[in-house]
Scaffold this motif. Structure first.
Motif, mmCIF file in Angstrom:
data_model
loop_
_atom_site.group_PDB
_atom_site.id
_atom_site.type_symbol
_atom_site.label_atom_id
_atom_site.label_comp_id
_atom_site.label_asym_id
_atom_site.label_seq_id
_atom_site.Cartn_x
_atom_site.Cartn_y
_atom_site.Cartn_z
ATOM 1 N N ALA A 35 0.835 -1.207 0.000
ATOM 2 C CA ALA A 35 0.000 0.000 0.000
ATOM 3 C C ALA A 35 0.869 1.256 0.000
ATOM 4 N N LEU A 36 1.994 1.221 0.722
ATOM 5 C CA LEU A 36 2.894 2.365 0.766
ATOM 6 C C LEU A 36 3.669 2.530 -0.544
ATOM 7 N N ARG A 37 3.592 1.518 -1.415
ATOM 8 C CA ARG A 37 4.176 1.598 -2.763
ATOM 9 C C ARG A 37 3.097 1.923 -3.781
ATOM 10 N N TYR A 38 1.946 2.382 -3.300
ATOM 11 C CA TYR A 38 0.799 2.725 -4.137
ATOM 12 C C TYR A 38 0.316 1.520 -4.941
ATOM 13 N N ASN A 39 0.500 0.313 -4.325
ATOM 14 C CA ASN A 39 0.030 -0.952 -4.919
ATOM 15 C C ASN A 39 0.644 -1.237 -6.289
ATOM 16 N N LYS A 40 1.857 -0.732 -6.500
ATOM 17 C CA LYS A 40 2.554 -0.968 -7.764
ATOM 18 C C LYS A 40 3.808 -1.792 -7.489
ATOM 19 N N LEU A 41 3.864 -2.992 -8.051
ATOM 20 C CA LEU A 41 4.974 -3.897 -7.793
ATOM 21 C C LEU A 41 6.291 -3.408 -8.386
ATOM 22 N N GLY A 42 6.225 -2.467 -9.314
ATOM 23 C CA GLY A 42 7.447 -1.895 -9.870
ATOM 24 C C GLY A 42 8.052 -0.833 -8.978
ATOM 25 N N ASN A 43 7.272 -0.289 -8.052
ATOM 26 C CA ASN A 43 7.775 0.694 -7.096
ATOM 27 C C ASN A 43 8.474 -0.028 -5.948
ATOM 28 N N VAL A 44 9.582 0.491 -5.464
ATOM 29 C CA VAL A 44 10.273 -0.139 -4.340
ATOM 30 C C VAL A 44 10.482 0.818 -3.174
ATOM 31 N N ILE A 45 10.195 2.101 -3.376
ATOM 32 C CA ILE A 45 10.339 3.103 -2.320
ATOM 33 C C ILE A 45 8.985 3.298 -1.626
ATOM 34 N N LEU A 46 9.005 3.386 -0.302
ATOM 35 C CA LEU A 46 7.795 3.686 0.464
ATOM 36 C C LEU A 46 7.635 5.210 0.465
ATOM 37 N N GLU A 138 8.734 -10.835 2.373
ATOM 38 C CA GLU A 138 8.110 -11.252 1.116
ATOM 39 C C GLU A 138 7.807 -10.034 0.245
ATOM 40 N N PHE A 139 8.852 -9.260 -0.023
ATOM 41 C CA PHE A 139 8.715 -7.993 -0.732
ATOM 42 C C PHE A 139 8.702 -8.272 -2.231
ATOM 43 N N GLU A 140 7.519 -8.326 -2.777
ATOM 44 C CA GLU A 140 7.335 -8.737 -4.170
ATOM 45 C C GLU A 140 7.653 -7.576 -5.115
ATOM 46 N N VAL A 141 8.569 -7.822 -6.062
ATOM 47 C CA VAL A 141 8.985 -6.795 -7.010
ATOM 48 C C VAL A 141 8.875 -7.347 -8.424
ATOM 49 N N GLN A 142 8.277 -6.557 -9.300
ATOM 50 C CA GLN A 142 8.129 -6.989 -10.694
ATOM 51 C C GLN A 142 9.479 -7.002 -11.395
ATOM 52 N N ARG A 143 9.732 -8.090 -12.111
ATOM 53 C CA ARG A 143 10.984 -8.227 -12.844
ATOM 54 C C ARG A 143 10.994 -7.295 -14.058
ATOM 55 N N GLY A 145 11.089 -6.131 -17.657
ATOM 56 C CA GLY A 145 10.753 -6.645 -18.976
ATOM 57 C C GLY A 145 9.744 -7.763 -19.009
ATOM 58 N N CYS A 146 9.142 -8.104 -17.860
ATOM 59 C CA CYS A 146 8.108 -9.149 -17.870
ATOM 60 C C CYS A 146 7.150 -8.926 -16.706
ATOM 61 N N SER A 147 6.106 -9.728 -16.658
ATOM 62 C CA SER A 147 5.079 -9.537 -15.640
ATOM 63 C C SER A 147 5.310 -10.371 -14.385
ATOM 64 N N SER A 148 6.261 -11.300 -14.400
ATOM 65 C CA SER A 148 6.523 -12.129 -13.223
ATOM 66 C C SER A 148 7.313 -11.337 -12.182
ATOM 67 N N THR A 149 7.415 -11.895 -10.980
ATOM 68 C CA THR A 149 8.037 -11.180 -9.873
ATOM 69 C C THR A 149 9.048 -12.064 -9.139
ATOM 70 N N TYR A 150 9.953 -11.400 -8.397
ATOM 71 C CA TYR A 150 10.798 -12.054 -7.410
ATOM 72 C C TYR A 150 10.433 -11.473 -6.049
ATOM 73 N N ARG A 151 10.640 -12.270 -4.985
ATOM 74 C CA ARG A 151 10.254 -11.826 -3.648
ATOM 75 C C ARG A 151 11.386 -12.056 -2.643
ATOM 76 N N PRO A 152 12.254 -11.081 -2.449
ATOM 77 C CA PRO A 152 13.241 -11.203 -1.376
ATOM 78 C C PRO A 152 12.552 -11.437 -0.034
ATOM 79 N N ASP A 153 13.204 -12.206 0.826
ATOM 80 C CA ASP A 153 12.568 -12.605 2.086
ATOM 81 C C ASP A 153 12.320 -11.431 3.024
ATOM 82 N N ILE A 154 13.329 -10.556 3.164
ATOM 83 C CA ILE A 154 13.218 -9.429 4.096
ATOM 84 C C ILE A 154 13.882 -8.205 3.470
ATOM 85 N N ILE A 155 13.266 -7.047 3.673
ATOM 86 C CA ILE A 155 13.836 -5.766 3.247
ATOM 87 C C ILE A 155 13.883 -4.834 4.454
ATOM 88 N N LEU A 156 14.996 -4.118 4.617
ATOM 89 C CA LEU A 156 15.097 -3.062 5.621
ATOM 90 C C LEU A 156 15.070 -1.713 4.921
#
Length: 364
Positions: A35-46, A138-143, A145-156
Motif C-alpha cells: 500500500a505504501l508503494r501505491y500498490n505498484k509492484l514496480g515501485n520499491v520506495i515507500l 516477502e517484498f514482491e517486485v516486478q521483474r 521486462g516481464c510480468s513475473s516477480t521475485y520476492r526477497p525474504d526481508i527488506i530493511l
C-alpha cells in the motif's frame, strides 16, 4: 514443546524479523508495504514515509531564521531518487544513487525575495535517531521486462528507502548460505529486479547457524562473515549480555499479533512456546546485531563503502575495527601531539581499501 519441521521455510525468517523488531525496526506486513508503494509492484520506495521524513529532517537556515522546503521541492527530491534508469548498468547506477543518498541534493527556493540553492538530505547520517527504520517480508517486485516477480525474504528501509536486502534459508539444506547467495545474484541479473538493487547497500544471507554479508554486485566467493572485536574482556562480556537480553526481549502483543495474523499463523503456537524458555543467541542473530542495528548500519553505509574500478566494496570486520581504533587514537593528544601507531594486517586482508576507508572517515 510442539514439534515443527526444520524444513519449514520460516524457521530462519521469523526469528530474523523478530530480531529486527527488537532492534527498533517498525514492522510492516506485505500488504502494508505494498500500500505504501501505491500498490505498484514496480515501485520499491515507500513514498509516503520518504516524503514525511524529508519534511522532518530538512530545514533551511537563512539569515538566522529557519524555513521548510517547499512542497514542490520535496516532491522533486522524491522524483530525483526515483529517476535512475539502468542504462549504465547496475553498479554504476547504484553508485549514482549512493552519491545522492550520502551527499544530498541542492534545490532552489525563494526565501524573503532571494532565490538561492539549499541542500536537502535523504538520511540524517549524523543523528541516526532522526531517521525511521522499517522491516517487511516477502517484498514482491516486478521483474524487468516481464510480468513475473521475485520476492526477497526481508527488506530493511531507512526513511522508506530499501537499503538492505535479505535472503533466509532453512538449516536442513545442504548449503543454505550458498543457496541464499545464489538467489541474491540471480535477482541482480538484467532480467531480475535491478530496480530494487540500485538502492541496496548491504545484502545478508541468513540461516540460523551461519550468516554472511556483502554489498550490491559482490561475487559469491567474496561474501564474508563478521567477527566482532573487543578492546577488553569486559567489553566482550557486556556485548554478550546485551545480545542475550535483546534476543529474549518480549515483543509488544499488537506487533506479535500482526506478525502472526496471516502467513505465519500456522507456526504461532510454536514460537509462543519458544518464548517460555530462554532463547539462545545464534550466528544469524549476531550478524543482524553486528551490522544492522540502526546506528551501526548507517555508520557502515556512510563511511565504509567504496567504489573501486567498477566494483562496489563493503568493509570487512578487520577493516572496520582498524579504522575505528585509528580514529579513536588520533583524537587523543598527549602533550599537544597526536599519538601514532601501526595497523597489523596479513597479506590479502585489504590494507589498501582500509587506507581509503580511513581517509574517508578522517575527512568526514
Amino acid at each position: 514443546m510442539s514439534a515443527i519441521s526444520f524444513k519449514e521455510d520460516h524457521i530462519s525468517q521469523i526469528p530474523a524479523l523478530q530480531m529486527f523488531i527488537k532492534l527498533g525496526y517498525n514492522y510492516l506486513n506485505p500488504e502494508e508495504a505494498l500500500a505504501l508503494r501505491y500498490n505498484k509492484l514496480g515501485n520499491v520506495i515507500l513514498e509516503d514515509i520518504l516524503i514525511e521524513q524529508l519534511k522532518r529532517i530538512n530545514r533551511i537556515n537563512y539569515k538566522g531564521k529557519e524555513y521548510l522546503f517547499s512542497e514542490s521541492n520535496i516532491l522533486d527530491a522524491v522524483n530525483a531518487l526515483k529517476d535512475f534508469p539502468l542504462i549504465e548498468g547496475l553498479i554504476r547506477t547504484n553508485e549514482k544513487v549512493y552519491d545522492l543518498l550520502t551527499l544530498g541534493k541542492s534545490f532552489e527556493q525563494n526565501i524573503e525575495g532571494d532565490r538561492k540553492s539549499f541542500s536537502l538530505k535523504y538520511i540524517d547520517w549524523d543523528n541516526f535517531g532522526n531517521n525511521v527504520f522499517h522491516v517487511s517480508e516477502e517484498f514482491e517486485v516486478q521483474r524487468i521486462g516481464c510480468s513475473s516477480t521475485y520476492r526477497p525474504d526481508i527488506i530493511l528501509f531507512v526513511n522508506g528507502i530499501p537499503l538492505v536486502v535479505i535472503e533466509c534459508k532453512r538449516p536442513d539444506n545442504k548449503n543454505p548460505i550458498e543457496e541464499a547467495i545464489s538467489q541474491h545474484i540471480r535477482n541482480q541479473q538484467e532480467d531480475g529486479i535491478q530496480n530494487l538493487f540500485i538502492y541496496s547497500q548491504v545484502l545478508l544471507s541468513l540461516s540460523e547457524n551461519e550468516a554472511k554479508y556483502a554489498t550490491t554486485g559482490t561475487k559469491s566467493e567474496f561474501w564474508a562473515k563478521w567477527k566482532e572485536q573487543f578492546k577488553t574482556e569486559n567489553d566482550k562480556s557486556n556485548y554478550e549480555k546485551e545480545l542475550k537480553e535483546l534476543k529474549n526481549k518480549p515483543i509488544l502483543n499488537e506487533i506479535k499479533k500482526k506478525l502472526f495474523s496471516t502467513r505465519f499463523k500456522y507456526v504461532n503456537d510454536y514460537f509462543e512456546e519458544l518464548e517460555s524458555e530462554e532463547l539462545i543467541v545464534n550466528e544469524q542473530d549476531r550478524l543482524i546485531y553486528n551490522i544492522c542495528r540502526p546506528e551501526r548500519l548507517l555508520d557502515i553505509i556512510f563511511k565504509f563503502i567504496v567504489y573501486d574500478a567498477g566494483l562496489k566494496k563493503i568493509t570487512r570486520y578487520q577493516q572496520y575495527f582498524a579504522v575505528k581504533n585509528t580514529i579513536d587514537r588520533i583524537r587523543v593528544k598527549e602533550q599537544g601531539r597526536r599519538t601514532g601507531g601501526v595497523i597489523w594486517h596479513t597479506q590479502g586482508s585489504g590494507k589498501s581499501i582500509t587506507m581509503v576507508m580511513l581517509a574517508k572517515s578522517i575527512a568526514l
